[in-house]
Motif scaffolding. Sequence first.
Motif, PDB file in Angstrom:
ATOM      1  N   VAL A   1      29.289  -1.101  39.319  1.00 25.81           N
ATOM      2  CA  VAL A   1      29.090   0.311  39.660  1.00 25.81           C
ATOM      3  C   VAL A   1      28.445   1.098  38.514  1.00 25.81           C
ATOM      4  O   VAL A   1      28.575   2.316  38.429  1.00 25.81           O
ATOM      5  N   GLY A   2      27.735   0.394  37.633  1.00 26.37           N
ATOM      6  CA  GLY A   2      27.133   1.055  36.476  1.00 26.37           C
ATOM      7  C   GLY A   2      25.875   1.831  36.819  1.00 26.37           C
ATOM      8  O   GLY A   2      25.471   1.931  37.984  1.00 26.37           O
ATOM      9  N   VAL A   3      25.241   2.371  35.776  1.00 29.10           N
ATOM     10  CA  VAL A   3      24.056   3.223  35.971  1.00 29.10           C
ATOM     11  C   VAL A   3      22.968   2.836  34.965  1.00 29.10           C
ATOM     12  O   VAL A   3      23.244   2.276  33.901  1.00 29.10           O
ATOM     13  N   ASN A   4      21.727   3.166  35.317  1.00 25.47           N
ATOM     14  CA  ASN A   4      20.582   2.988  34.424  1.00 25.47           C
ATOM     15  C   ASN A   4      20.162   4.338  33.856  1.00 25.47           C
ATOM     16  O   ASN A   4      20.113   5.329  34.583  1.00 25.47           O
ATOM     17  N   ASP A   5      19.843   4.343  32.578  1.00 24.98           N
ATOM     18  CA  ASP A   5      19.435   5.581  31.897  1.00 24.98           C
ATOM     19  C   ASP A   5      17.991   5.429  31.426  1.00 24.98           C
ATOM     20  O   ASP A   5      17.726   4.698  30.463  1.00 24.98           O
ATOM     21  N   HIS A   6      17.085   6.124  32.106  1.00 24.59           N
ATOM     22  CA  HIS A   6      15.689   6.127  31.655  1.00 24.59           C
ATOM     23  C   HIS A   6      15.327   7.458  31.020  1.00 24.59           C
ATOM     24  O   HIS A   6      14.157   7.735  30.780  1.00 24.59           O
ATOM     25  N   GLU A   7      16.343   8.284  30.762  1.00 27.03           N
ATOM     26  CA  GLU A   7      16.087   9.596  30.153  1.00 27.03           C
ATOM     27  C   GLU A   7      16.254   9.557  28.638  1.00 27.03           C
ATOM     28  O   GLU A   7      15.708  10.396  27.925  1.00 27.03           O
ATOM     29  N   ILE A   8      17.035   8.603  28.166  1.00 26.53           N
ATOM     30  CA  ILE A   8      17.428   8.614  26.754  1.00 26.53           C
ATOM     31  C   ILE A   8      16.221   8.360  25.852  1.00 26.53           C
ATOM     32  O   ILE A   8      15.359   7.542  26.175  1.00 26.53           O
ATOM     33  N   ASP A   9      16.127   9.098  24.747  1.00 27.50           N
ATOM     34  CA  ASP A   9      15.036   8.823  23.798  1.00 27.50           C
ATOM     35  C   ASP A   9      15.496   7.881  22.693  1.00 27.50           C
ATOM     36  O   ASP A   9      14.827   6.906  22.377  1.00 27.50           O
ATOM     37  N   LEU A  10      16.666   8.141  22.110  1.00 27.08           N
ATOM     38  CA  LEU A  10      17.184   7.278  21.049  1.00 27.08           C
ATOM     39  C   LEU A  10      18.618   6.896  21.376  1.00 27.08           C
ATOM     40  O   LEU A  10      19.506   7.755  21.414  1.00 27.08           O
ATOM     41  N   PHE A  11      18.882   5.603  21.574  1.00 29.94           N
ATOM     42  CA  PHE A  11      20.254   5.155  21.817  1.00 29.94           C
ATOM     43  C   PHE A  11      21.032   5.224  20.502  1.00 29.94           C
ATOM     44  O   PHE A  11      20.530   4.822  19.452  1.00 29.94           O
TER      45      PHE A  11
ATOM     46  N   GLY B   1      14.782   1.804  28.559  1.00 33.82           N
ATOM     47  CA  GLY B   1      16.001   2.513  28.932  1.00 33.82           C
ATOM     48  C   GLY B   1      17.252   1.775  28.506  1.00 33.82           C
ATOM     49  O   GLY B   1      17.230   0.903  27.629  1.00 33.82           O
ATOM     50  N   MET B   2      18.346   2.151  29.137  1.00 33.59           N
ATOM     51  CA  MET B   2      19.661   1.616  28.759  1.00 33.59           C
ATOM     52  C   MET B   2      20.502   1.522  30.021  1.00 33.59           C
ATOM     53  O   MET B   2      20.357   2.345  30.931  1.00 33.59           O
ATOM     54  N   ALA B   3      21.386   0.556  30.080  1.00 38.88           N
ATOM     55  CA  ALA B   3      22.353   0.479  31.184  1.00 38.88           C
ATOM     56  C   ALA B   3      23.750   0.707  30.632  1.00 38.88           C
ATOM     57  O   ALA B   3      24.102   0.185  29.571  1.00 38.88           O
TER      58      ALA B   3
ATOM     59  N   PHE C   1      19.810  -3.830  24.816  1.00 44.18           N
ATOM     60  CA  PHE C   1      19.078  -2.641  25.210  1.00 44.18           C
ATOM     61  C   PHE C   1      18.392  -2.925  26.545  1.00 44.18           C
ATOM     62  O   PHE C   1      18.178  -4.069  26.921  1.00 44.18           O
ATOM     63  N   GLY C   2      18.001  -1.867  27.247  1.00 43.50           N
ATOM     64  CA  GLY C   2      17.230  -2.039  28.482  1.00 43.50           C
ATOM     65  C   GLY C   2      18.065  -1.767  29.723  1.00 43.50           C
ATOM     66  O   GLY C   2      19.203  -2.227  29.846  1.00 43.50           O
ATOM     67  N   ALA C   3      17.466  -0.989  30.634  1.00 52.67           N
ATOM     68  CA  ALA C   3      18.106  -0.734  31.933  1.00 52.67           C
ATOM     69  C   ALA C   3      18.011  -1.994  32.796  1.00 52.67           C
ATOM     70  O   ALA C   3      17.193  -2.886  32.533  1.00 52.67           O
ATOM     71  N   LEU C   4      18.838  -2.054  33.819  1.00 56.24           N
ATOM     72  CA  LEU C   4      18.904  -3.282  34.632  1.00 56.24           C
ATOM     73  C   LEU C   4      17.815  -3.341  35.700  1.00 56.24           C
ATOM     74  O   LEU C   4      17.662  -4.371  36.343  1.00 56.24           O
ATOM     75  N   ASP C   5      17.064  -2.253  35.876  1.00 53.69           N
ATOM     76  CA  ASP C   5      15.976  -2.301  36.857  1.00 53.69           C
ATOM     77  C   ASP C   5      14.638  -2.643  36.199  1.00 53.69           C
ATOM     78  O   ASP C   5      13.580  -2.443  36.776  1.00 53.69           O
ATOM     79  N   VAL C   6      14.697  -3.149  34.962  1.00 53.21           N
ATOM     80  CA  VAL C   6      13.490  -3.598  34.261  1.00 53.21           C
ATOM     81  C   VAL C   6      13.684  -5.066  33.894  1.00 53.21           C
ATOM     82  O   VAL C   6      14.697  -5.430  33.312  1.00 53.21           O
ATOM     83  N   GLU C   7      12.720  -5.895  34.252  1.00 49.87           N
ATOM     84  CA  GLU C   7      12.776  -7.321  33.907  1.00 49.87           C
ATOM     85  C   GLU C   7      12.298  -7.496  32.476  1.00 49.87           C
ATOM     86  O   GLU C   7      11.207  -7.046  32.127  1.00 49.87           O
TER      87      GLU C   7
ATOM     88  N   GLY D   1      23.421  -4.253  29.636  1.00 49.08           N
ATOM     89  CA  GLY D   1      22.619  -5.439  29.931  1.00 49.08           C
ATOM     90  C   GLY D   1      23.137  -6.202  31.130  1.00 49.08           C
ATOM     91  O   GLY D   1      24.144  -5.840  31.743  1.00 49.08           O
ATOM     92  N   PRO D   2      22.434  -7.294  31.467  1.00 52.39           N
ATOM     93  CA  PRO D   2      22.759  -7.995  32.706  1.00 52.39           C
ATOM     94  C   PRO D   2      24.087  -8.748  32.653  1.00 52.39           C
ATOM     95  O   PRO D   2      24.554  -9.139  31.580  1.00 52.39           O
TER      96      PRO D   2
END
Length: 385
Positions: free
Chosen positions: A13-23, A32-34, A171-177, A219-220
Amino acid sequence: MGFSKVTDSILYVGVNDHEIDLFEGQYIVPNGMAYNSYVILDEKTAVMDTVDIRFAQEWLGNIAAALDGKKPDYLIIQHMEPDHSSSIAEFLKVYPDAVVVGNAKTFAMMQQFFGADVAPNREVVANNGTLSLGSRTLTFVFAPMVHWPEVMVTYDAQDKVLFSADGFGKFGALDVEEDWACEARRYYIGIVGKYGGPVQALLKKAAALDIQTICPLHGPILTENLGYYINLYDIWSSYRVESEGVMIAYTSVYGNTRKAAKLLADKLTAKGCPKVVLTDLARSDMAEAVEDAFRYGKLVLASTTYNGEVFPFMRTFIEHLTERSYQNRTIGLIENGSWAPMAAKVMTGLLEKSKDITWLDTVTIKSALTAENEAQLDAMADALL
Ligand code: FEO
């Protein structure tokens, strides 16, 4: 928005963050980040961790979809860093009867971050403590300093799942391979790299468990070939060399030090070095440079002398290495200085606490490369191979 199945009874039930500039305020995250979170369905239901507050509503929507009308009995907090804990209050507004599960340090930090009243219904667990959800029992294994002192991981023996907190994250959102190791290594070395000992301790505890799935907080979800990931974590956390090769990290003002670094790189390549990484520290992602220094066994630092010191990017780079317990490597130094070369002395001093360093002969350039310097670089290349 929604949820996906990890097992029949564990839902993502997690989320993807494509708004973040610096983790964490310093790491660029181009993909992004998950923030991962899980729902465990059993006679009682549990939610594993929360997400960054900016995504609280999306996450609550995912939970509601996963629960399909049920109410969560427990919110388990494995790590109090706000990327995972900052939606606790939002969760408890919707589910005020849920019991928050953590250890004594979890609740001490929860009070510091969110005040004493945030979780009135709580269950404090001990190391190796358990929580029965009905058909399954969760076991909490403390993992202090992987990455903060209150961290614990959770093992579900029924589904053979390890909820690993920051461990095995990337690092990386889960909707990016993208390749796992590249961004997992940059994440690990940057964020957890200092804490190799605690990670080794956790790996030993994990080795005693039958794990088929690893559910990290970033991450995945890892379901296959777990030995590959565990082996990389073992290498990284014991400061061993992962890949054969040489990293040359340089700073240059007018190009003369760059020329020396490039010449050394060319010589290494010509002599058959399996991998040469040449990095201009002023123009590279610092976290990527730090990752490479830990990945390869041999490092050459080339810096101009600047204000009787080293160039600022080099100082910063070395400090990033030493604060992460950089050790067990071969290092060569190239310094440049037009009237009083000091860079090698300063770099050596910055690295004096690093254990098990093999030092090569230093090459000193006075303004521009000479034939003698070229011969010295040739000898350095031979010594690196
Ligand atoms: Fe993902 Fe240490 O927080």
